[in-house]
Design a protein around this motif. Structure first.
Motif, PDB file in Angstrom:
ATOM      1  N   ARG A   2       0.916  -1.123   0.008  1.00  0.00           N
ATOM      2  CA  ARG A   2      -0.020  -0.112  -0.247  1.00  0.00           C
ATOM      3  C   ARG A   2       1.053   1.172  -0.068  1.00  0.00           C
ATOM      4  O   ARG A   2       1.709   1.370   0.805  1.00  0.00           O
ATOM      5  N   PRO A   3       0.697   2.072  -1.124  1.00  0.00           N
ATOM      6  CA  PRO A   3       1.460   3.372  -1.045  1.00  0.00           C
ATOM      7  C   PRO A   3       0.983   4.229   0.347  1.00  0.00           C
ATOM      8  O   PRO A   3      -0.286   4.412   0.612  1.00  0.00           O
ATOM      9  N   ALA A   4       2.005   5.085   0.559  1.00  0.00           N
ATOM     10  CA  ALA A   4       1.661   5.982   1.658  1.00  0.00           C
ATOM     11  C   ALA A   4       0.979   7.342   1.154  1.00  0.00           C
ATOM     12  O   ALA A   4       0.860   7.612  -0.060  1.00  0.00           O
ATOM     13  N   ASP A   5       0.422   7.944   2.148  1.00  0.00           N
ATOM     14  CA  ASP A   5      -0.457   9.428   1.686  1.00  0.00           C
ATOM     15  C   ASP A   5       0.706  10.405   1.286  1.00  0.00           C
ATOM     16  O   ASP A   5       1.743  10.410   1.904  1.00  0.00           O
ATOM     17  N   ASP A   6       0.282  11.231   0.440  1.00  0.00           N
ATOM     18  CA  ASP A   6       0.922  12.310  -0.077  1.00  0.00           C
ATOM     19  C   ASP A   6       0.788  13.441   1.016  1.00  0.00           C
ATOM     20  O   ASP A   6      -0.038  13.876   1.156  1.00  0.00           O
ATOM     21  N   PRO A   7       1.993  13.833   1.807  1.00  0.00           N
ATOM     22  CA  PRO A   7       1.950  14.708   2.827  1.00  0.00           C
ATOM     23  C   PRO A   7       1.380  16.130   2.210  1.00  0.00           C
ATOM     24  O   PRO A   7       1.003  16.723   2.899  1.00  0.00           O
ATOM     25  N   ALA A   8       1.547  16.377   1.038  1.00  0.00           N
ATOM     26  CA  ALA A   8       1.091  17.724   0.442  1.00  0.00           C
ATOM     27  C   ALA A   8      -0.297  17.464   0.077  1.00  0.00           C
ATOM     28  O   ALA A   8      -0.898  18.396  -0.200  1.00  0.00           O
ATOM     29  N   GLY A   9      -1.079  16.691   0.227  1.00  0.00           N
ATOM     30  CA  GLY A   9      -2.358  16.113  -0.045  1.00  0.00           C
ATOM     31  C   GLY A   9      -2.565  15.659  -1.545  1.00  0.00           C
ATOM     32  O   GLY A   9      -1.652  15.818  -2.369  1.00  0.00           O
ATOM     33  N   GLY A  10      -3.683  15.348  -1.991  1.00  0.00           N
ATOM     34  CA  GLY A  10      -3.913  15.209  -3.329  1.00  0.00           C
ATOM     35  C   GLY A  10      -3.912  13.756  -3.549  1.00  0.00           C
ATOM     36  O   GLY A  10      -3.634  13.522  -4.996  1.00  0.00           O
ATOM     37  N   GLY A  11      -3.806  12.719  -2.672  1.00  0.00           N
ATOM     38  CA  GLY A  11      -3.785  11.334  -3.036  1.00  0.00           C
ATOM     39  C   GLY A  11      -2.692  10.619  -2.532  1.00  0.00           C
ATOM     40  O   GLY A  11      -2.291  10.916  -1.224  1.00  0.00           O
ATOM     41  N   LYS A  12      -2.185   9.527  -3.051  1.00  0.00           N
ATOM     42  CA  LYS A  12      -1.161   8.640  -2.732  1.00  0.00           C
ATOM     43  C   LYS A  12       0.113   8.889  -3.355  1.00  0.00           C
ATOM     44  O   LYS A  12       0.014   9.472  -4.640  1.00  0.00           O
ATOM     45  N   LEU A  13       1.332   8.484  -2.701  1.00  0.00           N
ATOM     46  CA  LEU A  13       2.485   8.446  -3.302  1.00  0.00           C
ATOM     47  C   LEU A  13       2.766   7.436  -4.086  1.00  0.00           C
ATOM     48  O   LEU A  13       2.171   6.182  -4.100  1.00  0.00           O
ATOM     49  N   THR A  14       3.679   7.333  -5.099  1.00  0.00           N
ATOM     50  CA  THR A  14       4.229   6.262  -5.757  1.00  0.00           C
ATOM     51  C   THR A  14       5.054   5.392  -5.216  1.00  0.00           C
ATOM     52  O   THR A  14       6.143   5.882  -4.699  1.00  0.00           O
ATOM     53  N   ILE A  15       4.911   4.178  -5.027  1.00  0.00           N
ATOM     54  CA  ILE A  15       5.877   3.289  -4.198  1.00  0.00           C
ATOM     55  C   ILE A  15       7.266   3.180  -5.048  1.00  0.00           C
ATOM     56  O   ILE A  15       7.236   2.798  -6.225  1.00  0.00           O
ATOM     57  N   LYS A  16       8.373   3.321  -4.440  1.00  0.00           N
ATOM     58  CA  LYS A  16       9.542   3.151  -5.303  1.00  0.00           C
ATOM     59  C   LYS A  16       9.964   1.564  -5.182  1.00  0.00           C
ATOM     60  O   LYS A  16       9.972   1.077  -4.040  1.00  0.00           O
ATOM     61  N   PRO A  17      10.229   1.023  -6.368  1.00  0.00           N
ATOM     62  CA  PRO A  17      10.316  -0.381  -6.287  1.00  0.00           C
ATOM     63  C   PRO A  17      11.884  -0.541  -5.611  1.00  0.00           C
ATOM     64  O   PRO A  17      12.696  -0.037  -5.601  1.00  0.00           O
ATOM     65  N   ILE A  41      13.573  -0.049  13.677  1.00  0.00           N
ATOM     66  CA  ILE A  41      13.846   1.315  13.201  1.00  0.00           C
ATOM     67  C   ILE A  41      14.198   1.592  11.979  1.00  0.00           C
ATOM     68  O   ILE A  41      13.478   2.052  11.001  1.00  0.00           O
ATOM     69  N   ALA A  42      15.112   0.659  11.665  1.00  0.00           N
ATOM     70  CA  ALA A  42      15.646   0.661  10.233  1.00  0.00           C
ATOM     71  C   ALA A  42      14.574   0.219   9.020  1.00  0.00           C
ATOM     72  O   ALA A  42      14.511   0.708   8.118  1.00  0.00           O
ATOM     73  N   THR A  43      13.818  -0.708   9.561  1.00  0.00           N
ATOM     74  CA  THR A  43      12.643  -1.244   8.515  1.00  0.00           C
ATOM     75  C   THR A  43      11.860   0.000   8.355  1.00  0.00           C
ATOM     76  O   THR A  43      11.415  -0.006   7.227  1.00  0.00           O
ATOM     77  N   GLU A  44      11.442   0.576   9.300  1.00  0.00           N
ATOM     78  CA  GLU A  44      10.390   1.579   9.209  1.00  0.00           C
ATOM     79  C   GLU A  44      10.986   2.743   8.443  1.00  0.00           C
ATOM     80  O   GLU A  44      10.127   3.173   7.488  1.00  0.00           O
ATOM     81  N   ARG A  45      12.246   3.144   8.496  1.00  0.00           N
ATOM     82  CA  ARG A  45      12.822   4.431   7.924  1.00  0.00           C
ATOM     83  C   ARG A  45      12.807   3.910   6.264  1.00  0.00           C
ATOM     84  O   ARG A  45      12.518   4.517   5.342  1.00  0.00           O
ATOM     85  N   PHE A  46      13.273   2.594   5.974  1.00  0.00           N
ATOM     86  CA  PHE A  46      13.506   2.061   4.578  1.00  0.00           C
ATOM     87  C   PHE A  46      11.973   2.208   4.064  1.00  0.00           C
ATOM     88  O   PHE A  46      11.834   2.599   2.758  1.00  0.00           O
ATOM     89  N   LEU A  47      10.856   1.605   4.516  1.00  0.00           N
ATOM     90  CA  LEU A  47       9.587   1.690   4.058  1.00  0.00           C
ATOM     91  C   LEU A  47       9.220   3.145   3.730  1.00  0.00           C
ATOM     92  O   LEU A  47       8.692   3.442   2.603  1.00  0.00           O
ATOM     93  N   LYS A  48       9.449   4.158   4.706  1.00  0.00           N
ATOM     94  CA  LYS A  48       9.123   5.506   4.590  1.00  0.00           C
ATOM     95  C   LYS A  48       9.754   6.007   3.412  1.00  0.00           C
ATOM     96  O   LYS A  48       9.425   6.746   2.459  1.00  0.00           O
ATOM     97  N   ASP A  49      11.146   5.853   3.160  1.00  0.00           N
ATOM     98  CA  ASP A  49      11.906   6.048   2.255  1.00  0.00           C
ATOM     99  C   ASP A  49      11.619   5.644   0.832  1.00  0.00           C
ATOM    100  O   ASP A  49      11.757   6.386  -0.384  1.00  0.00           O
ATOM    101  N   HIS A  50      10.647   4.730   0.792  1.00  0.00           N
ATOM    102  CA  HIS A  50      10.206   4.065  -0.548  1.00  0.00           C
ATOM    103  C   HIS A  50       8.741   4.238  -0.515  1.00  0.00           C
ATOM    104  O   HIS A  50       7.918   3.506  -1.383  1.00  0.00           O
ATOM    105  N   ASN A  51       7.981   5.071   0.235  1.00  0.00           N
ATOM    106  CA  ASN A  51       6.865   5.665  -0.144  1.00  0.00           C
ATOM    107  C   ASN A  51       5.765   4.438   0.273  1.00  0.00           C
ATOM    108  O   ASN A  51       4.551   4.525  -0.388  1.00  0.00           O
ATOM    109  N   VAL A  52       5.985   3.504   1.507  1.00  0.00           N
ATOM    110  CA  VAL A  52       5.136   2.499   1.690  1.00  0.00           C
ATOM    111  C   VAL A  52       4.399   2.964   2.857  1.00  0.00           C
ATOM    112  O   VAL A  52       5.066   3.371   3.918  1.00  0.00           O
ATOM    113  N   ASP A  53       2.937   2.807   3.061  1.00  0.00           N
ATOM    114  CA  ASP A  53       2.308   2.956   4.035  1.00  0.00           C
ATOM    115  C   ASP A  53       2.737   2.045   5.223  1.00  0.00           C
ATOM    116  O   ASP A  53       2.732   0.976   5.024  1.00  0.00           O
TER     117      ASP A  53
END
Length: 303
Positions: free
Chosen positions: A10-25, A245-257
């Motif tokens: 699941r992609p993360a929400d766009d912090p600027a609003g307007g939908g979802k971010l694109t997951i980085k492979p 913590i590293a797993t969470e940062r990695f997922l956030k860096d790749h736009n994963v919810d």
């Protein structure tokens, strides 16, 4: 232990609003590389050693290829191409798997704590396979040098007395020792020749697995004092928390919810991890606490 699955689809929400971010492979190799690169700083463990290592079941070594076993009658290579190590992450098979090995030695190397991780990334979920080990301090005989008297005369007398007491028995026992060693060496040579003949002529699969390490052979759990116990507990807790913590940062860096990660983390932190093996004893209790109770039983299978 296999940790709770995390939904990475699941992609993360766009912090600027307007939908979802694109997951980085990304793949499991990327995750292993990120953990290896960032764990020392995240966990606060200066001097942490992080390496990807390929583990292969002993009698499956010949299936991996000549890059690992160029000669069927000799030992496997200790250094192999990086691509082969990465293949153990992406496509485990033929009894081989690649683990990210995190190792931290305590003060003076008296205690060594390691954690072995393998990312199981099969969309839509990610799980971590985790194994933790500890090696206690050296046996008492390795510390006898610290017990020598400092005074010149007493130190001289101590050395002369020891030499006088042991010289006769050493000289008388030397022929027997040499004879036993010679017989044992000849027996090993004959056994090796039989194994080589079976491998070469009958294509027998030989188990190259190791059952222990040199450091483990000279370790003694009775030498594990209060400081070593608290150090090992601290290392294990920091490693577990650092991986999360590293797993969470990695997922956030790749736009994963990370909402699924937050739920899984609550379950992971309340697990009880029971470790079994010949070089470690203890368990993680609730909320990441660690209990050590002494050496565990010797395993029957080769690692």
């Amino acid at each position: 232990m296999v940790w709770q699955p995390i939904d990475v689809s699941r992609p993360a929400d766009d912090p600027a609003g307007g939908g979802k971010l694109t997951i980085k492979p990304f793949d499991a190799v990327d995750l292993h590389s990120f953990i290896a690169r960032e764990m020392e700083h995240i966990a606060g463990l200066k001097g942490l050693r992080a390496r990807n290592r390929l583990y292969v079941i002993g009698d499956h070594v010949s299936y991996v290829g000549p890059d690992l076993l160029p000669d069927r009658l000799r030992r496997p290579r200790a250094q192999i191409p990086k691509q082969l190590v990465q293949a153990g992450v992406m496509q485990p098979g033929a009894g081989m798997r690649t683990y990210l090995s995190l190792e931290r030695a305590g003060e003076g190397g008296r205690v060594i704590v390691s954690m072995h991780l393998r990312a199981r990334l099969q969309h839509p979920s990610l799980t971590w396979e985790v194994a933790a080990y500890g090696i206690p301090p050296l046996q008492q005989r390795f510390y006898r040098v610290h017990q020598l008297p400092l005074d010149g005369l007493e130190r001289w007398w101590s050395l002369v007395g020891f030499a006088t007491r042991t010289t006769a028995s050493a000289l008388l026992g030397a022929p027997r020792t040499l004879s036993r060693r010679t017989s044992a060496r000849r027996a090993r040579a004959r056994a090796l020749e039989r194994w080589r003949r079976e491998i070469d002529k009958r294509h027998l699969r030989f188990d190259y697995g190791a059952v222990d390490s040199l450091r483990e052979r000279v370790a003694d759990w009775s030498q594990l004092g209060f400081s070593e116990r608290t150090d090992s507990q601290d290392f294990l807790q920091r490693l577990q928390q650092g991986v999360l913590i590293a797993t969470e940062r990695f997922l956030k860096d790749h736009n994963v919810d990370t909402s699924s990660y937050d739920q899984a983390q609550q379950v992971i932190n309340t697990h009880t991890y029971t470790f079994q093996g010949d070089i470690h004893a203890g368990n993680f209790g609730a909320h990441g606490t660690v209990n050590q109770n002494g050496p565990a039983a010797q395993p029957s299978a080769n690692p």
